[in-house]
Design a protein around this motif. Structure first.
Motif, short mmCIF file in Angstrom:
data_model
loop_
_atom_site.label_atom_id
_atom_site.label_comp_id
_atom_site.label_asym_id
_atom_site.label_seq_id
_atom_site.Cartn_x
_atom_site.Cartn_y
_atom_site.Cartn_z
N VAL A 1 47.56 17.35 -25.14
CA VAL A 1 47.75 16.92 -23.76
C VAL A 1 49.17 16.36 -23.66
N ILE A 2 49.98 16.93 -22.77
CA ILE A 2 51.33 16.39 -22.57
C ILE A 2 51.29 15.43 -21.39
N ALA A 3 51.61 14.17 -21.66
CA ALA A 3 51.67 13.16 -20.60
C ALA A 3 53.06 13.28 -19.96
N LYS A 4 53.13 14.07 -18.91
CA LYS A 4 54.41 14.53 -18.36
C LYS A 4 55.37 13.42 -17.94
N ASN A 5 54.84 12.29 -17.48
CA ASN A 5 55.71 11.23 -16.96
C ASN A 5 55.92 10.09 -17.95
N SER A 6 55.41 10.25 -19.16
CA SER A 6 55.39 9.12 -20.09
C SER A 6 56.54 9.11 -21.08
N THR A 7 57.04 7.89 -21.30
CA THR A 7 57.90 7.63 -22.45
C THR A 7 56.96 7.38 -23.64
N HIS A 8 57.48 6.84 -24.72
CA HIS A 8 56.73 6.74 -25.98
C HIS A 8 55.40 5.98 -25.84
N TYR A 9 55.39 4.94 -25.00
CA TYR A 9 54.16 4.14 -24.85
C TYR A 9 53.30 4.72 -23.74
N ILE A 10 52.63 5.82 -24.04
CA ILE A 10 51.79 6.50 -23.05
C ILE A 10 50.74 5.53 -22.51
N GLN A 11 50.23 4.66 -23.37
CA GLN A 11 49.17 3.73 -22.94
C GLN A 11 49.64 2.79 -21.84
N ASN A 12 50.95 2.56 -21.74
CA ASN A 12 51.47 1.68 -20.68
C ASN A 12 51.85 2.45 -19.42
N VAL A 13 52.42 3.66 -19.61
CA VAL A 13 52.92 4.43 -18.46
C VAL A 13 51.81 5.22 -17.78
N GLU A 14 50.99 5.90 -18.59
CA GLU A 14 49.87 6.67 -18.05
C GLU A 14 48.59 6.30 -18.81
N PRO A 15 48.12 5.05 -18.64
CA PRO A 15 46.96 4.59 -19.41
C PRO A 15 45.74 5.50 -19.26
N GLU A 16 45.63 6.10 -18.06
CA GLU A 16 44.44 6.94 -17.82
C GLU A 16 44.39 8.15 -18.75
N VAL A 17 45.54 8.62 -19.22
CA VAL A 17 45.59 9.76 -20.15
C VAL A 17 44.95 9.37 -21.49
N VAL A 18 45.26 8.16 -21.94
CA VAL A 18 44.70 7.67 -23.21
C VAL A 18 43.21 7.41 -23.06
N VAL A 19 42.82 6.75 -22.00
CA VAL A 19 41.39 6.44 -21.77
C VAL A 19 40.58 7.72 -21.65
N SER A 20 41.12 8.69 -20.94
CA SER A 20 40.42 9.96 -20.72
C SER A 20 40.19 10.71 -22.04
N ALA A 21 41.19 10.70 -22.92
CA ALA A 21 41.06 11.39 -24.22
C ALA A 21 39.97 10.74 -25.07
N ILE A 22 39.96 9.41 -25.09
CA ILE A 22 38.94 8.70 -25.87
C ILE A 22 37.55 8.94 -25.27
N LYS A 23 37.48 8.91 -23.96
CA LYS A 23 36.19 9.14 -23.26
C LYS A 23 35.65 10.53 -23.59
N LYS A 24 36.56 11.50 -23.62
CA LYS A 24 36.15 12.88 -23.90
C LYS A 24 35.47 12.98 -25.27
N LEU A 25 36.06 12.35 -26.28
CA LEU A 25 35.46 12.39 -27.62
C LEU A 25 34.19 11.56 -27.66
N ASN A 26 34.23 10.42 -26.99
CA ASN A 26 33.06 9.53 -26.98
C ASN A 26 31.86 10.21 -26.31
N ASP A 27 32.10 10.92 -25.23
CA ASP A 27 31.02 11.64 -24.52
C ASP A 27 30.40 12.71 -25.40
#
Length: 242
Positions: free
Chosen positions: A213-239
């Motif tokens: 998954v490429i977080a198109k608008n993110s610098t290195h700290y994806i969790q700060n710039v596009e937190p939903e991308v990180v949460v969504s990836a974890i949710k996908k595996l968790n589900d």
């Protein structure tokens, strides 16, 4: 529910924060980048703790944790994390989440303790051939700044040794892997950004079940710039584990 405590491992105490109670799903274990500690996850931890139990911690010598006399290489850090999980009675299976250098640690953990792990999320993780293949494409100024940063935990040699240790773990994992790549890195030319995304894509080779998954608008700290991308990836595996 939030529990904060210290765990004595080998020669030091490590700070641990455990959020939420187990709901029969895997515990999510999160490892921050080089020189970072548990606070690096503040932007996403609330949402992630709604999915399952989450453990964040400070590696030795960072945040609230004591220093360790062991080498600051990934293999040592992985041993320390395993000891922490055993002593804190955090039972597997785990979904591992690693940012930057934390991704190196989590990849090594996943190969050392394959039976404990059921999924892996790598957040702009450091590729094993970063020094040889990527660094030379950057400006001399960038390279100098990069080389000078290694003062917080492991030194430059220990960091590079960790990347060598990662090269030695070329085992195919039998767990799903989601690789998140920052698409808008600071100081990267178009060519460097393209190479970075390509190297992130190559990390998928560690598993037959991988997704980039490429977080198109993110610098290195994806969790700060596009937190939903990180949460969504974890949710996908968790589900997938339900």
């Amino acid at each position: 529910m939030i529990k904060e405590f210290f765990v004595q491992i080998s020669d030091c105490k490590l700070y641990v924060k455990l959020l939420s109670e187990t709901n029969g799903k895997p515990t999510i274990i999160m490892d921050a980048g080089y020189g970072d500690f548990s606070k690096a996850w503040d932007s996403v931890i609330g949402d992630i703790s709604k999915l399952s139990s989450v453990l964040i911690y400070d590696r030795a010598g960072l945040g609230k944790s004591e220093r360790s006399s062991n080498p600051r290489t990934s293999r040592e850090m992985v041993k320390e994390l395993k000891e922490l999980l055993v002593k804190a009675k955090i039972e597997p299976p785990y979904i591992l989440v690693g940012h930057s250098f934390g991704g190196v640690n989590m990849r090594i953990f996943a190969t050392e303790y394959q039976n404990d792990v059921c999924g892996l999320v790598l957040v702009d993780s450091t590729p094993e051939d970063y020094r040889e293949r990527f660094l030379p494409t950057m400006s001399k100024e960038f390279q100098r700044a990069y080389n000078k940063q290694f003062i917080y935990e492991g030194n430059y040699d220990e960091f590079m040794e960790s990347l060598e240790q990662l090269k030695e773990t070329k085992i195919k994992l039998n767990v799903p892997v989601i690789v998140l790549s920052a698409g808008k890195k600071d100081h990267y030319s178009n060519e460097s950004q393209k190479l970075w995304n390509e190297m992130q894509r190559e990390i998928l080779e560690i598993s037959a079940d991988g997704e980039l998954v490429i977080a198109k608008n993110s610098t290195h700290y994806i969790q700060n710039v596009e937190p939903e991308v990180v949460v969504s990836a974890i949710k996908k595996l968790n589900d997938r584990m339900s």
